[in-house]
Design an enzyme around this catalytic site. Structure first.
Site, PDB file in Angstrom:
ATOM      1  N   LYS A  30      -2.380   9.191  33.940  1.00  0.00           N
ATOM      2  CA  LYS A  30      -1.451   8.066  34.129  1.00  0.00           C
ATOM      3  C   LYS A  30      -0.785   7.678  32.809  1.00  0.00           C
ATOM      4  O   LYS A  30       0.419   7.494  32.739  1.00  0.00           O
ATOM      5  CB  LYS A  30      -2.180   6.822  34.685  1.00  0.00           C
ATOM      6  CG  LYS A  30      -2.866   7.030  35.998  1.00  0.00           C
ATOM      7  CD  LYS A  30      -3.555   5.766  36.479  1.00  0.00           C
ATOM      8  CE  LYS A  30      -4.640   5.244  35.554  1.00  0.00           C
ATOM      9  NZ  LYS A  30      -5.806   6.139  35.396  1.00  0.00           N
ATOM     10  N   ARG A 105      -5.663  -2.434  40.361  1.00  0.00           N
ATOM     11  CA  ARG A 105      -6.815  -1.569  40.599  1.00  0.00           C
ATOM     12  C   ARG A 105      -7.670  -2.058  41.757  1.00  0.00           C
ATOM     13  O   ARG A 105      -8.678  -1.425  42.067  1.00  0.00           O
ATOM     14  CB  ARG A 105      -7.683  -1.558  39.342  1.00  0.00           C
ATOM     15  CG  ARG A 105      -7.401  -0.406  38.411  1.00  0.00           C
ATOM     16  CD  ARG A 105      -8.402  -0.541  37.290  1.00  0.00           C
ATOM     17  NE  ARG A 105      -8.665   0.675  36.630  1.00  0.00           N
ATOM     18  CZ  ARG A 105      -8.084   1.069  35.502  1.00  0.00           C
ATOM     19  NH1 ARG A 105      -7.136   0.342  34.975  1.00  0.00           N
ATOM     20  NH2 ARG A 105      -8.442   2.190  34.938  1.00  0.00           N
TER      21      ARG A 105
END
Ligand code: AP5
Length: 237
Positions: A30, A105
């Site tokens: 990422k 998240r």
């Protein structure tokens, strides 16, 4: 690429603010890809992991509070993360859009992001999910090395080594290993963080902004796949 184009991101936001949310397991790439997209799309790269590591370095009271979570591979409580991201999104450089790396998240964080964007008259534009087999993640993370001068210069001892061992190609500073990149802590991160990540992926799949790319290709190919999908104008119905 494992799935096709995403709805035109700019169109979802009335042609103005572009909010790209990078998804992927710890070590999927990422940060590596967010950095490249930030340059290509001229948007700021906002990494919650980096914001927390800066907080730890500064020894601030909030830093003391989050240290245990970050160093043991757990998730920092949602209220702390959401407040930090909200402040960051209010900064001037985020006016045209951002590339979010490591946030949200949890589903609670994703819902909070939707609420804060809605208040600003905008929405998440696209959620690229970088898929990497779990067997590869341990190797990726334990071999990662980072520049002591600029955390965004990231290497891998085998896959993406610097020209001179232990030294950053870009500014000549020493490289270091993150405290949470030890084999033991990496396993703990995967155990604690993958289940909530899959819930967030389902959340974005329902909203039709999610698309996948293969993360086990060379980094330049992953970037090309991401840019192609992001620039596609055909919507996922
Ligand atoms: P964070 O820094 O976000 O950690 P992470 O999600 O675990 O992600 P990583 O930075 O480990 O991996 P990455 O996917 O960015 O991979 P990278 O590009 O570096 O968060 C740290 C901690 O902060 C969390 O554990 C948590 O405690 C806390 N936190 C952060 N956000 C939070 C939130 N929202 N809520 C609660 N807590 C939060 O690549 C990895 C390695 O692979 C590198 O060595 C790279 O060179 C190499 N590599 C990358 N791509 C390729 C490729 N294509 N081929 C070969 N090698 C590659």
């Amino acid at each position: 690429m494992t799935s096709q184009a995403v709805a035109d991101p700019a169109a979802r936001n009335g042609g103005t603010r572009r909010i790209i949310v990078m998804m992927g397991a710890p070590g999927a790439g990422k940060g590596t890809q967010a950095e490249r997209l930030a340059e290509a799309l001229e948007l700021p790269h906002i990494s919650t992991g980096e914001l927390f590591r800066a907080m730890l370095k500064s020894e601030s009271p909030l830093g003391q509070k989050v240290r245990g979570y970050v160093e043991s591979g757990g998730l920092v409580p949602d209220d702390i993360v959401v407040a930090m991201v909200e402040d960051r999104l209010d900064e001037d450089d985020a006016a045209n859009g951002v590339i979010l790396d490591g946030f949200p998240r949890t589903v609670a964080q994703a819902e909070a992001l939707d609420r804060m964007l809605e208040q600003a008259g905008t929405a998440v534009s696209a959620v690229p999910y970088i898929e990497v087999a779990q067997e590869l993640l341990l190797e990726r993370l334990t071999g990662r090395r980072i520049c002591t001068k600029d955390d965004q210069h990231v290497y891998h001892v085998l896959g993406m080594p610097p020209q001179k061992e232990g030294v950053c190609d870009i500014d000549g500073a020493e490289l270091y290993q993150r405290v949470d990149d030890s084999a033991e802590t990496v396993q703990s991160r995967l155990d604690k963080q993958l289940p909530p990540m899959f819930e967030v992926i389902d959340y974005y799949a329902d909203n039709k902004v999610l698309f996948s790319v293969r993360g086990d290709e060379p980094a330049a190919e992953v970037t090309a796949d991401l840019l192609q999908a992001l620039s596609s104008k055909s919507a996922v119905a």
